[in-house]
Write a protein that holds these residues in place. Structure first.
Motif, short mmCIF file in Angstrom:
data_model
loop_
_atom_site.label_atom_id
_atom_site.label_comp_id
_atom_site.label_asym_id
_atom_site.label_seq_id
_atom_site.Cartn_x
_atom_site.Cartn_y
_atom_site.Cartn_z
N ALA A 122 0.80 -1.21 -0.01
CA ALA A 122 0.00 0.06 0.10
C ALA A 122 0.89 1.21 -0.12
O ALA A 122 0.40 2.42 -0.43
CB ALA A 122 -1.06 0.13 1.27
N GLN A 123 1.98 1.24 0.71
CA GLN A 123 2.87 2.49 0.90
C GLN A 123 3.95 2.79 -0.25
O GLN A 123 4.27 3.95 -0.60
CB GLN A 123 3.61 2.35 2.21
CG GLN A 123 2.75 2.21 3.51
CD GLN A 123 3.39 1.86 4.76
OE1 GLN A 123 4.70 1.45 4.49
NE2 GLN A 123 2.84 2.06 5.75
N CYS A 124 4.23 1.52 -0.81
CA CYS A 124 5.39 1.69 -2.05
C CYS A 124 4.91 1.49 -3.35
O CYS A 124 5.90 1.88 -4.15
CB CYS A 124 6.53 0.74 -1.51
SG CYS A 124 7.18 1.08 0.41
N GLN A 143 -7.76 -0.39 1.74
CA GLN A 143 -8.24 -0.45 3.21
C GLN A 143 -7.76 -1.56 3.86
O GLN A 143 -6.87 -1.43 4.79
CB GLN A 143 -9.71 0.08 3.54
CG GLN A 143 -9.78 0.24 5.18
CD GLN A 143 -11.10 0.53 5.35
OE1 GLN A 143 -11.95 0.78 4.70
NE2 GLN A 143 -11.58 0.47 6.58
N THR A 144 -7.88 -2.66 3.17
CA THR A 144 -7.54 -3.84 3.78
C THR A 144 -5.77 -4.03 3.78
O THR A 144 -5.32 -4.43 4.71
CB THR A 144 -7.94 -4.97 3.04
OG1 THR A 144 -9.37 -5.03 3.12
CG2 THR A 144 -7.39 -6.63 3.45
N LEU A 145 -5.26 -3.57 2.54
CA LEU A 145 -3.77 -3.72 2.53
C LEU A 145 -3.20 -2.80 3.78
O LEU A 145 -2.14 -3.05 4.26
CB LEU A 145 -3.20 -3.10 1.23
CG LEU A 145 -3.50 -4.00 -0.02
CD1 LEU A 145 -3.14 -3.07 -1.24
CD2 LEU A 145 -3.00 -5.36 0.10
N ARG A 146 -3.80 -1.47 4.22
CA ARG A 146 -3.31 -0.67 5.10
C ARG A 146 -3.28 -1.38 6.36
O ARG A 146 -2.66 -0.96 7.24
CB ARG A 146 -3.83 0.85 4.72
CG ARG A 146 -3.49 1.44 3.53
CD ARG A 146 -3.94 2.76 3.68
NE ARG A 146 -5.40 2.90 3.50
CZ ARG A 146 -6.36 3.24 2.86
NH1 ARG A 146 -5.67 3.17 1.43
NH2 ARG A 146 -7.37 3.38 2.82
N GLU A 147 -4.53 -1.95 6.71
CA GLU A 147 -4.94 -2.43 7.91
C GLU A 147 -4.38 -3.95 8.43
O GLU A 147 -4.12 -3.99 9.51
CB GLU A 147 -6.32 -2.63 7.79
CG GLU A 147 -7.12 -1.16 8.03
CD GLU A 147 -8.65 -1.32 8.20
OE1 GLU A 147 -9.13 -2.51 7.99
OE2 GLU A 147 -9.23 -0.28 8.25
N VAL A 148 -3.77 -4.49 7.55
CA VAL A 148 -3.08 -5.72 7.88
C VAL A 148 -1.80 -5.53 8.76
O VAL A 148 -0.84 -4.99 8.16
CB VAL A 148 -2.89 -6.67 6.73
CG1 VAL A 148 -2.20 -7.89 7.10
CG2 VAL A 148 -4.27 -7.12 6.16
#
Length: 376
Positions: free
Chosen positions: A189-191, A204-209
């Protein structure tokens, strides 16, 4: 410099796997066995991801490797045990005989009870031997190190995915029939940017795991022999005071050299201190736990995974409030009409975050890719 690097016109486009950790290499192993062309892109200068072992005594080469990353397997881990059998890699029980040291502000207490690591299994050469062995079986030119993926672009139907990477100062674009992202979801999510954008729920799922081990820092201290055993200690300790909250006997299967490793408290002010200050604090604690010989090591190693930008991002230095039992359902489903797949211990439905989970997720992602590309 920007370039596009196609494969020969007669060759089918490969599946591109992003990340040469245990999940990515397992997926490659399965796909190659099925006859699928594969290319693995890894941002680090080594394979292994969060499995990383270093020489106990660098001057003596790589005869004894000690884990600074993921370490253990267990007898109830079927995917890991199957892989060990396929690769011919033996495991051994972590030494655990002897008393447990329990450290409080009142002192060190000797507890005549089994070590908390009883039944844990380790591997000669460290857990990183799994990835080194898998990588050693790859065809020539299949693996590219020092290659950071920055963008994925879905092409018109039937054309696959364009994968943009950075290699030093150069930028390249590779075509792929499909992509397996075998990275921590938060790092994705960040890169990595996506064109078109991923659905909001998936973003959102990628950021929350939470990222397994992202908050962890390990110190490994090497001695000529595991001297604590002669004193009746198991090498296992739990501390209320720190800086290490948990200590284990990390000695190789042969017993020499001796080694102890511990987890730094997260967070802890010493993690931002100079190396010399951390080393001194660790040795002082081990001396309190196991006696004067602990103050005179042959070597000291450490790694803070929260400060590793290829593992962790902002906020990962804090331990998760809870650890999932399984990865999110959205990360068990392909995206982009079956062209984008997910792997990694955080996506597993077996042992979330652990080596077994990484292997399971790699097998699952590879099977998903094969179904998609062979059935349309």
């Amino acid at each position: 410099m920007t370039s596009t690097l196609p494969f020969p016109a007669a060759a089918p486009q490969p599946v591109l796997i992003v990340g040469a950790g245990l999940a990515g290499l397992t997926a490659a192993h399965v796909l190659l066995a099925a006859g699928m062309p594969v290319r693995i892109l890894e941002a680090r200068d080594r394979v292994g991801g969060r499995t990383w072992a270093v020489p106990a005594l660098p001057a003596k080469g790589e005869n004894d490797l000690l884990d600074l990353g993921a370490t253990w397997g267990w007898a109830h881990h079927p995917y890991l045990l199957q892989l060990l059998g396929e690769l011919g890699i033996p495991s051994f029980r972590q030494p655990s005989a002897g008393a447990t040291a329990y450290q409080t502000r009142q002192g060190v207490h000797r507890l005549a009870q089994p070590a908390g690591s009883a039944g844990y299994r380790r591997f000669a050469g460290g857990a990183a031997v799994l990835c080194r062995t898998l990588a050693g079986r790859l065809p020539a030119e299949c693996l590219q190190l020092n290659t950071r993926v920055t963008q994925l672009r879905l092409l018109v139907p039937g054309q696959g995915v364009a994968v943009q990477v950075e290699q030093g100062v150069a930028t390249h674009t590779y075509p792929a029939a499909a992509v397996v992202l075998a990275l921590p979801p938060r790092l994705v999510a960040q890169c990595i940017s996506f064109t078109p954008s991923l659905p909001a729920a998936l973003q959102q799922t990628l950021r929350e795991v939470p990222t397994w081990m992202s908050h962890a820092m390990k110190s490994v201290v090497v001695y000529e022999q595991p001297f604590w055993r002669a004193q009746g200690w198991s090498g296992f300790a739990v501390s209320q005071t720190g800086p290490l909250t948990e200590v284990h006997d990390a000695s190789p299967a042969g017993g020499a050299p001796g080694a102890l490793f511990g987890f730094f408290a997260a967070p802890h002010p010493l993690r931002a201190a100079p190396l010399a200050a951390r080393r001194a604090a660790v040795l002082a604690q081990l001396e309190l736990l196991f006696g004067a010989p602990a103050a005179a090591p042959l070597a000291y190693h450490e790694w803070d995974w929260a400060r590793d930008p290829l593992t962790s991002g902002p906020g990962d230095e804090q331990p998760p409030r809870s650890v999932p039992l399984q990865g999110p359902a959205l990360l068990r489903q392909p995206a982009w009409a079956g062209r984008l797949h997910w792997a990694g211990a955080e996506t597993s439905v077996s042992e979330w975050g652990r080596l077994d989970g990484a292997v399971e997720s790699g097998r699952y992602a590879a099977a998903q890719v094969l179904r998609q590309l062979t059935t349309g």
